[in-house]
Design an enzyme around this catalytic site. Structure first.
Site: not given
Length: 424
Positions: A33, A189, A196, A199, A205
């Site tokens: 991370e 994205c 798109c 997606c 959206c």
């Protein structure tokens, strides 16, 4: 919960499920991370694997020197992260008996770990119900809800986004949801030219309905001139000790200056030097990098410099931390040196017997593996020393080179002379 279900459905089909840190080991998840902060997964994977191999536990990381950590971190960028994980490892060993805490409030007290990173660590390690709000997730929420980021302050925007992500976070599958959101932000994205049409949130959206303008930070433009001081095949590097983007890393002596686009284009056009000018990005900084090579005959004239310094050997490199631009320049310099050596029908090699660089052998004296090993590792200087030693052996033992037994004996002594470990 239309939003949540669409994201989870997408994860089950397309989400990444076999990344190196998907093993429920909280130490490795923490390292991943931190490495993934402002860095792409494909860039992180080889660094992560090498890092964990060298530091398999928190204790091994805490007991290491920062120089070794920076060496393994070289090229990954954002080097303050390396300092923070070292400091965190020391704190965990001292205050938590080497066991990474599982309380989000305790985790957020550790250096370099904010609310989003702490949530990611606990979500992926234990499937706790915490959300992740990195840049990828923020971008999805901003576009999906058509939030105009130009008319809202950063702290207000973050508060709004945290409220939204926790509305969508599922109770029992936070790890899958968080991974899916980050994957969609990375692959679909994207900040530029989002795809798109594939997606999972396409039909709901609002990105298509409204003209959403995401804030873009202006990058500071800085020109930097590296003075590459060369002595034979050694290059002078100094270590940065002050607080900066390259703290504790080694690089060439440098000078910074103001740069304009006109001057940059002119410099590139007129560049006839070994290392051509190039651009390097660091967060919100755009570096215009120039280099000049200064060849010297004596390398001890720079001993009065206060900072820690080394003579970097491109054929037997020291294990030190170097920024990406320096790595790039050193690779280019090595290629130029090798190219020039080929032109001269000779090569410089590192002699394992003498522990020095010298002109390499131009042909094999013996066939097979022994001859190949000599060709690769033994310099002309070492060979000349062996000829003296061989003459001494023949005279002392009264050997006859025409006898096979004597030839075998001399070959055995040759191997011992060349390939024994030099204790000097």
């Amino acid at each position: 919960m239309f939003f949540t279900q669409k994201i989870l459905n997408w994860f089950h089909i397309y989400g990444r499920k076999s990344l190196p840190w998907h093993n429920k080991n909280i130490y490795q998840i923490w390292i991943s991370e931190i490495m993934l902060q402002q860095t792409q997964v494909k860039t992180v994977i080889p660094y992560f694997n090498k890092f964990i191999k060298n530091f398999p536990t928190i204790e091994s990381l805490a007991n290491s020197s920062i120089d070794k950590i920076l060496y393994l971190w070289s090229g990954l960028g954002y080097y303050q992260r390396a300092f923070r994980i070292h400091k965190t490892a020391i704190i965990i060993c001292k205050n938590y008996n080497g066991i990474f805490p599982d309380n989000i409030y305790e985790i957020q007290k550790l250096p370099g770990i904010g609310k989003s990173t702490a949530g990611a660590i606990l979500s992926f390690a234990y499937n706790f119900g915490y959300a992740v709000l990195d840049s990828n997730v923020k971008r999805i929420l901003i576009r999906f809800h058509a939030i105009n980021t130009n008319n809202i302050k950063n702290n207000e925007l973050n508060k709004k986004l945290w409220n939204l992500i926790y509305q969508y976070l599922p109770i029992h599958q936070s790890n899958k949801f968080n991974q899916a959101m980050m994957d969609i932000g990375s692959f679909i994205c994207t900040s530029k030219k989002p795809n798109c049409s594939i997606c999972p949130l396409y039909y709901s959206c609002q990105y298509h309905t409204y003209d959403i303008c995401l804030k873009k930070k202006k990058k500071n433009q800085i020109g930097i001139l590296f003075s590459i001081i060369q002595y034979k095949n050694l290059y002078f590097l100094i270590q940065q000790k002050n607080m900066s983007i390259w703290k504790k890393l080694f690089y060439f002596p440098s000078t910074s200056f103001l740069i304009s686009k006109k001057n940059w284009e002119k410099a590139k056009k007129n560049s006839k030097i070994t290392i051509h000018p190039f651009i390097h990005y660091i967060s919100n900084i755009k570096l215009y990098i120039f280099s000049q090579i200064i060849k010297i005959k004596k390398k001890n004239i720079y001993n009065n410099i206060i900072q820690k310094k080394i003579w970097y050997n491109i054929f037997n490199p020291q294990k030190i931390g170097t920024p990406s631009p320096i790595k790039k320049i050193l690779i280019s310099l090595k290629k130029v040196v090798i190219k020039n050596m080929k032109k001269k029908h000779m090569r410089i090699i590192f002699c394992s017997f003498l522990k020095i660089e010298s002109e390499g052998l131009e042909y094999q004296f013996f066939p097979g593996k022994t001859g190949k090993k000599i060709y690769q590792e033994i310099s002309k200087k070492a060979w000349s020393l062996w000829l003296i030693q061989q003459t001494k052996i023949i005279n002392e033992k009264k050997l006859n080179m025409f006898l096979e037994r004597d030839r075998i004996y001399i070959k055995k002594k040759m191997k011992e002379f060349f390939f024994r470990k030099n204790k000097n």
